[in-house]
Design a protein around this motif. Structure first.
Motif, mmCIF file in Angstrom:
data_model
loop_
_atom_site.group_PDB
_atom_site.id
_atom_site.type_symbol
_atom_site.label_atom_id
_atom_site.label_comp_id
_atom_site.label_asym_id
_atom_site.label_seq_id
_atom_site.Cartn_x
_atom_site.Cartn_y
_atom_site.Cartn_z
ATOM 1 N N GLU A 1 -5.625 5.485 -2.800
ATOM 2 C CA GLU A 1 -6.724 4.622 -3.228
ATOM 3 C C GLU A 1 -6.705 4.387 -4.725
ATOM 4 O O GLU A 1 -7.008 3.290 -5.194
ATOM 5 N N LYS A 2 -6.345 5.409 -5.513
ATOM 6 C CA LYS A 2 -6.230 5.226 -6.958
ATOM 7 C C LYS A 2 -5.125 4.231 -7.295
ATOM 8 O O LYS A 2 -5.278 3.405 -8.194
ATOM 9 N N ILE A 3 -4.011 4.310 -6.585
ATOM 10 C CA ILE A 3 -2.909 3.369 -6.805
ATOM 11 C C ILE A 3 -3.363 1.959 -6.452
ATOM 12 O O ILE A 3 -3.095 1.004 -7.184
ATOM 13 N N ARG A 4 -4.062 1.805 -5.345
ATOM 14 C CA ARG A 4 -4.547 0.489 -4.932
ATOM 15 C C ARG A 4 -5.583 -0.045 -5.920
ATOM 16 O O ARG A 4 -5.626 -1.235 -6.211
ATOM 17 N N ASP A 5 -6.440 0.832 -6.451
ATOM 18 C CA ASP A 5 -7.423 0.411 -7.454
ATOM 19 C C ASP A 5 -6.750 -0.025 -8.746
ATOM 20 O O ASP A 5 -7.243 -0.919 -9.431
ATOM 21 N N TYR A 6 -5.658 0.631 -9.091
ATOM 22 C CA TYR A 6 -4.934 0.270 -10.319
ATOM 23 C C TYR A 6 -4.337 -1.126 -10.187
ATOM 24 O O TYR A 6 -4.433 -1.934 -11.109
ATOM 25 N N ASP A 7 -3.698 -1.408 -9.050
ATOM 26 C CA ASP A 7 -3.097 -2.723 -8.828
ATOM 27 C C ASP A 7 -3.058 -2.984 -7.323
ATOM 28 O O ASP A 7 -2.540 -2.168 -6.562
ATOM 29 N N ASP A 8 -3.589 -4.137 -6.916
ATOM 30 C CA ASP A 8 -3.643 -4.464 -5.488
ATOM 31 C C ASP A 8 -2.266 -4.705 -4.889
ATOM 32 O O ASP A 8 -2.093 -4.621 -3.675
ATOM 33 N N ASN A 9 -1.273 -5.014 -5.706
ATOM 34 C CA ASN A 9 0.071 -5.284 -5.194
ATOM 35 C C ASN A 9 0.882 -4.011 -4.962
ATOM 36 O O ASN A 9 1.977 -4.077 -4.411
ATOM 37 N N LEU A 10 0.384 -2.868 -5.404
ATOM 38 C CA LEU A 10 1.124 -1.618 -5.250
ATOM 39 C C LEU A 10 0.745 -0.918 -3.950
ATOM 40 O O LEU A 10 -0.423 -0.893 -3.566
ATOM 41 N N VAL A 11 1.748 -0.366 -3.290
ATOM 42 C CA VAL A 11 1.524 0.402 -2.071
ATOM 43 C C VAL A 11 2.264 1.731 -2.185
ATOM 44 O O VAL A 11 3.315 1.822 -2.817
ATOM 45 N N LEU A 12 1.692 2.751 -1.570
ATOM 46 C CA LEU A 12 2.311 4.075 -1.524
ATOM 47 C C LEU A 12 2.983 4.224 -0.175
ATOM 48 O O LEU A 12 2.350 4.073 0.869
ATOM 49 N N LEU A 13 4.281 4.509 -0.192
ATOM 50 C CA LEU A 13 5.052 4.668 1.037
ATOM 51 C C LEU A 13 5.589 6.086 1.118
ATOM 52 O O LEU A 13 5.900 6.704 0.097
ATOM 53 N N CYS A 14 5.711 6.569 2.327
ATOM 54 C CA CYS A 14 6.329 7.864 2.570
ATOM 55 C C CYS A 14 7.552 7.619 3.433
ATOM 56 O O CYS A 14 7.454 7.000 4.494
ATOM 57 N N LEU A 15 8.702 8.065 2.987
ATOM 58 C CA LEU A 15 9.932 7.843 3.738
ATOM 59 C C LEU A 15 9.951 8.678 5.011
ATOM 60 O O LEU A 15 9.452 9.801 5.042
#
Length: 154
Positions: A28-42
């Motif tokens: 959620e912090k990453i999404r709040d920083y920038d809407d175009n960023l996503v966190l992925l887990c391999l």
């Protein structure tokens, strides 16, 4: 999005997926920083042994995912790394320049304080006709300075 809350637990049910509470907070912090960023887990079965398991990617306008950074641990350092590497929003060079300038001013200020302190001591010694005592900061010994003979340590 339906959320399931487990009081005191480490996991949440978000949109049918069980998610660790800290991982959700960081995503959620990453999404709040920038809407175009996503966190992925391999996925472990598809990833190589040397690949970091967590990837922050950017959704580009052409529909592709571009890797921004990779991490071995999912913690708050990812947010600080994102902030440090984002040169579109932050001018890293000017930030470093300002930090160096403030360090330089602090060193000059400390040097001036020490110089003024020594100047006061030397003016006092020069105006005396008998003796002056001070303590050596390194050894802790008392040094007595005389006008007509060498200094004594005690």
């Amino acid at each position: 999005m339906t959320n399931w809350y487990d009081p005191g637990g480490n996991f949440l049910l978000v949109a049918g997926q069980v998610v660790e509470r800290d991982a959700l907070r960081i995503a959620e912090k990453i999404r709040d920083y920038d809407d175009n960023l996503v966190l992925l887990c391999l996925q472990p079965e598809e990833a190589n042994v040397s690949d970091p398991p967590f990837v922050v990617a950017e959704n580009c306008k052409d529909g592709k995912l571009r890797i921004v950074l990779q991490a071995w641990k999912l913690d708050d350092q990812i947010i600080s790394r994102l902030y440090a590497c984002d040169t579109h929003r932050h001018d890293v060079y000017n930030a470093l320049e300002s930090i160096e300038a403030s360090d330089r001013r602090e060193r000059e200020r400390r040097f001036e304080e020490e110089r003024e302190d020594l100047k006061d001591k030397m003016l006092h010694i020069a105006g005396m006709k008998s003796s002056y005592s001070l303590r050596d900061e390194v050894t802790g010994e008392k040094i007595t300075l005389f006008d007509d003979r060498p200094a004594e340590r005690s």
